[in-house]
Design a protein around this motif. Structure first.
Motif, PDB file in Angstrom:
ATOM      1  N   GLU A 121      43.294  18.508  61.234  1.00  0.00           N
ATOM      2  CA  GLU A 121      43.437  19.881  60.752  1.00  0.00           C
ATOM      3  C   GLU A 121      44.908  20.222  60.533  1.00  0.00           C
ATOM      4  OE1 GLU A 121      41.495  22.602  63.369  1.00  0.00           O
ATOM      5  OE2 GLU A 121      39.561  21.574  63.263  1.00  0.00           O
ATOM      6  N   VAL A 122      45.753  19.746  61.433  1.00  0.00           N
ATOM      7  CA  VAL A 122      47.185  20.042  61.322  1.00  0.00           C
ATOM      8  C   VAL A 122      47.794  19.329  60.120  1.00  0.00           C
ATOM      9  CG1 VAL A 122      49.433  19.822  62.448  1.00  0.00           C
ATOM     10  CG2 VAL A 122      47.412  20.446  63.794  1.00  0.00           C
ATOM     11  N   THR A 123      47.537  18.030  59.974  1.00  0.00           N
ATOM     12  CA  THR A 123      48.157  17.280  58.878  1.00  0.00           C
ATOM     13  C   THR A 123      47.653  17.751  57.513  1.00  0.00           C
ATOM     14  OG1 THR A 123      46.506  15.507  59.122  1.00  0.00           O
ATOM     15  CG2 THR A 123      48.614  15.236  60.273  1.00  0.00           C
ATOM     16  N   GLU A 124      46.382  18.128  57.442  1.00  0.00           N
ATOM     17  CA  GLU A 124      45.869  18.614  56.160  1.00  0.00           C
ATOM     18  C   GLU A 124      46.479  19.969  55.810  1.00  0.00           C
ATOM     19  OE1 GLU A 124      41.621  18.577  56.414  1.00  0.00           O
ATOM     20  OE2 GLU A 124      41.477  16.437  55.915  1.00  0.00           O
ATOM     21  N   ALA A 125      46.595  20.857  56.794  1.00  0.00           N
ATOM     22  CA  ALA A 125      47.179  22.177  56.540  1.00  0.00           C
ATOM     23  C   ALA A 125      48.647  22.060  56.144  1.00  0.00           C
ATOM     24  CB  ALA A 125      47.028  23.060  57.774  1.00  0.00           C
ATOM     25  N   VAL A 126      49.389  21.250  56.861  1.00  0.00           N
ATOM     26  CA  VAL A 126      50.818  21.108  56.573  1.00  0.00           C
ATOM     27  C   VAL A 126      51.026  20.389  55.241  1.00  0.00           C
ATOM     28  CG1 VAL A 126      52.992  20.094  57.371  1.00  0.00           C
ATOM     29  CG2 VAL A 126      51.441  21.174  58.999  1.00  0.00           C
ATOM     30  N   GLY A 127      50.187  19.407  54.941  1.00  0.00           N
ATOM     31  CA  GLY A 127      50.310  18.690  53.678  1.00  0.00           C
ATOM     32  C   GLY A 127      50.175  19.588  52.464  1.00  0.00           C
ATOM     33  N   ARG A 128      49.470  20.719  52.632  1.00  0.00           N
ATOM     34  CA  ARG A 128      49.288  21.685  51.533  1.00  0.00           C
ATOM     35  C   ARG A 128      50.208  22.890  51.666  1.00  0.00           C
ATOM     36  NH1 ARG A 128      43.818  20.736  53.092  1.00  0.00           N
ATOM     37  NH2 ARG A 128      43.835  22.779  54.113  1.00  0.00           N
ATOM     38  N   SER A 129      51.115  22.867  52.616  1.00  0.00           N
ATOM     39  CA  SER A 129      51.942  24.043  52.917  1.00  0.00           C
ATOM     40  C   SER A 129      53.065  24.239  51.909  1.00  0.00           C
ATOM     41  CB  SER A 129      52.535  23.921  54.327  1.00  0.00           C
ATOM     42  OG  SER A 129      53.474  22.862  54.371  1.00  0.00           O
ATOM     43  N   GLN A 130      53.646  25.421  51.939  1.00  0.00           N
ATOM     44  CA  GLN A 130      54.740  25.742  51.025  1.00  0.00           C
ATOM     45  C   GLN A 130      55.961  24.856  51.233  1.00  0.00           C
ATOM     46  OE1 GLN A 130      54.516  28.068  48.437  1.00  0.00           O
ATOM     47  NE2 GLN A 130      56.355  26.946  47.830  1.00  0.00           N
ATOM     48  N   PRO A 131      56.372  24.571  52.489  1.00  0.00           N
ATOM     49  CA  PRO A 131      57.538  23.701  52.654  1.00  0.00           C
ATOM     50  C   PRO A 131      57.354  22.321  52.022  1.00  0.00           C
ATOM     51  CG  PRO A 131      57.090  24.864  54.694  1.00  0.00           C
ATOM     52  CD  PRO A 131      55.933  25.147  53.786  1.00  0.00           C
ATOM     53  N   VAL A 132      56.149  21.776  52.100  1.00  0.00           N
ATOM     54  CA  VAL A 132      55.899  20.465  51.496  1.00  0.00           C
ATOM     55  C   VAL A 132      55.900  20.586  49.971  1.00  0.00           C
ATOM     56  CG1 VAL A 132      54.201  18.612  51.227  1.00  0.00           C
ATOM     57  CG2 VAL A 132      54.683  19.553  53.497  1.00  0.00           C
TER      58      VAL A 132
END
Length: 206
Positions: free
Chosen positions: A92-103
């Motif tokens: 859940e964390v890696t998927e959310a961060v992978g789609r995040s604005q910073p990425v």
């Protein structure tokens, strides 16, 4: 702001090969992680960094903040911390961060530099050159360039590798392919001259 052409000291030059290589000197580990493996690699790299620093704990496939360690210093690391305010599954964390604005911001910058191209943001030849140079220099952690498989055996490696198993549909397809190969192998053995089971039955009938 970077663009197709850069001006300096009254001169103008194109961002060709030299420009891309110059830009590579200013890239951080998360930019290299994106070039090597996309948004998920960025997220995984931040998880590893924060876990090694003691800011996160990874056990049994779940991440939780410890309240200790070095404070998050990068926008991607802040996104990871925000994605697991309590015990949360690694996936859940890696998927959310992978789609995040910073990425997404990292990807857009790499596109502007000519290191990513196309709608699918694939690494360009210039980007691959930078990755090859980084690999030969050995200045980056192995997990940035090669993913969790580069980590030593332990809970971090196990947790990240187990977070993205083979999809059910693909797993069923692979199993069917394996069964089909076994069936073909069995049929070939039966049909082969002197080949055991098939010929044995014929011999018994004579």
């Amino acid at each position: 702001m970077l663009s197709g052409r850069a001006r300096g000291n009254g001169m103008t030059r194109s961002w060709g090969r030299a420009g891309a290589e110059d830009a590579g000197g200013a890239l951080d580990r998360y930019a290299y992680a994106y070039l090597a493996g996309g948004g998920r690699r960025v997220a995984e790299s931040a998880v590893v960094a924060l876990t090694e620093q003691g800011a996160l704990s990874l056990r049994a496939g779940r991440l939780r903040p410890t309240g200790d360690g070095v404070p998050a210093a990068h926008a991607v690391e802040h996104a990871v911390i925000a994605a697991c305010p309590r015990s949360t599954r690694v996936r859940e964390v890696t998927e959310a961060v992978g789609r995040s604005q910073p990425v997404d911001d990292i990807a857009r910058r790499l596109v502007r530099l000519g290191l990513l191209g196309g709608r699918r943001r694939r690494t360009t030849r210039a980007g691959r050159r930078l990755l090859a140079a980084a690999a030969s220099e050995g200045a980056l952690p192995g997990y940035v360039l090669h993913g969790p498989t580069a980590l030593a055996t332990g809970p971090i490696r196990h947790g990240l590798l187990g977070a993205h198993p083979v999809p059910d549909g693909l797993g069923r397809t692979l199993r069917r392919m394996g069964k089909a190969l076994d069936d073909d192998h069995g049929s070939s053995a039966e049909a082969a001259p002197g080949g055991g089971h098939g010929c044995g039955g014929s011999s018994g009938g004579d």
